[in-house]
Write a protein that holds these residues in place. Sequence first.
Motif, PDB file in Angstrom:
ATOM      1  N   ILE A  76       0.839  -1.195   0.000  1.00  0.00           N
ATOM      2  CA  ILE A  76       0.000   0.000   0.000  1.00  0.00           C
ATOM      3  C   ILE A  76       0.879   1.252   0.000  1.00  0.00           C
ATOM      4  CG2 ILE A  76      -1.684   1.317   1.355  1.00  0.00           C
ATOM      5  CD1 ILE A  76      -2.868  -1.434   2.201  1.00  0.00           C
ATOM      6  N   LEU A  79       2.196   1.705  -3.446  1.00  0.00           N
ATOM      7  CA  LEU A  79       1.107   2.198  -4.282  1.00  0.00           C
ATOM      8  C   LEU A  79       0.907   3.699  -4.084  1.00  0.00           C
ATOM      9  CD1 LEU A  79      -1.009   0.922  -6.195  1.00  0.00           C
ATOM     10  CD2 LEU A  79      -2.530   0.794  -4.237  1.00  0.00           C
ATOM     11  N   MET A  80       0.904   4.136  -2.828  1.00  0.00           N
ATOM     12  CA  MET A  80       0.715   5.550  -2.530  1.00  0.00           C
ATOM     13  C   MET A  80       1.830   6.395  -3.148  1.00  0.00           C
ATOM     14  SD  MET A  80       0.603   7.528   1.129  1.00  0.00           S
ATOM     15  CE  MET A  80       2.286   7.070   1.526  1.00  0.00           C
ATOM     16  N   TYR A  83       1.565   6.559  -7.007  1.00  0.00           N
ATOM     17  CA  TYR A  83       0.558   7.503  -7.476  1.00  0.00           C
ATOM     18  C   TYR A  83       0.998   8.948  -7.239  1.00  0.00           C
ATOM     19  CZ  TYR A  83      -2.928   3.900  -8.394  1.00  0.00           C
ATOM     20  OH  TYR A  83      -3.617   2.839  -8.901  1.00  0.00           O
ATOM     21  N   GLU A 112      -5.377  11.335  -6.115  1.00  0.00           N
ATOM     22  CA  GLU A 112      -4.324  10.378  -5.757  1.00  0.00           C
ATOM     23  C   GLU A 112      -4.656   9.651  -4.468  1.00  0.00           C
ATOM     24  OE1 GLU A 112      -2.400   9.800  -8.134  1.00  0.00           O
ATOM     25  OE2 GLU A 112      -2.863  11.619  -9.221  1.00  0.00           O
ATOM     26  N   THR A 116      -5.168   5.621  -4.096  1.00  0.00           N
ATOM     27  CA  THR A 116      -4.466   4.839  -3.081  1.00  0.00           C
ATOM     28  C   THR A 116      -5.446   4.064  -2.205  1.00  0.00           C
ATOM     29  OG1 THR A 116      -2.668   6.457  -3.055  1.00  0.00           O
ATOM     30  CG2 THR A 116      -2.833   4.978  -1.162  1.00  0.00           C
TER      31      THR A 116
END
Length: 147
Positions: A76, A79-80, A83, A112, A116
Motif C-alpha cells: 500500500i 502504491l501511494m 501515485y 491520488e 491509493t
Amino acid sequence: MKDDGLRYEELQFITRPYRSVFLGGLLIGAIGASMDNVVTIISSLDEIREKNPQLPLKQLLHSGQQIAQDTASSMINVLMFAYLSGAIPAFVFYIANGWNFADVMGMHLSLEILRTLCGGFAIVLSVPLALTAFGVAEGIQERRQTK
C-alpha cells in the motif's frame, strides 16, 4: 458520495467524460495491486508447501495470513508513493505557471488519495480471496492424491 471533494481538473486534457475514465483507471489500478498481492501470497505458500509437504492446511493458511500482514502495508505504501510520484510532473507544471500551491495540492491529492484508498482496499480484500482459492486448490489436490 456523488464525487464530492474530487477535483477532475487533472484530467482536463481528456476528450472523454472524466468520471468514467477515472473510474476505469481506479479499476485497473486496484486489479494490478491485488494481483501483485495474490501472486506474492500464493507463490510463498507454494514454496512453503514444497519445502514442508506434511504441514497441515490450517497452518499453511495461517502462514498465508502472516505473509499478507507483512506484505500488505508495504504494498500500500508503494502504491501511494507511485501515485503521488506520477502527479509530480503535473504538480510542477501548475506551480511553474503561477497556480496557488494549496489549489494544486487539493486538485492532485484528492484523486491520488482516492486511487491509493481503492488500491489499498483491493489489496486487503484480495487476502481472503487468495487464501480461499489456495485452500480449495490444496483440498482438490489432496483428494486427487488419495484416490
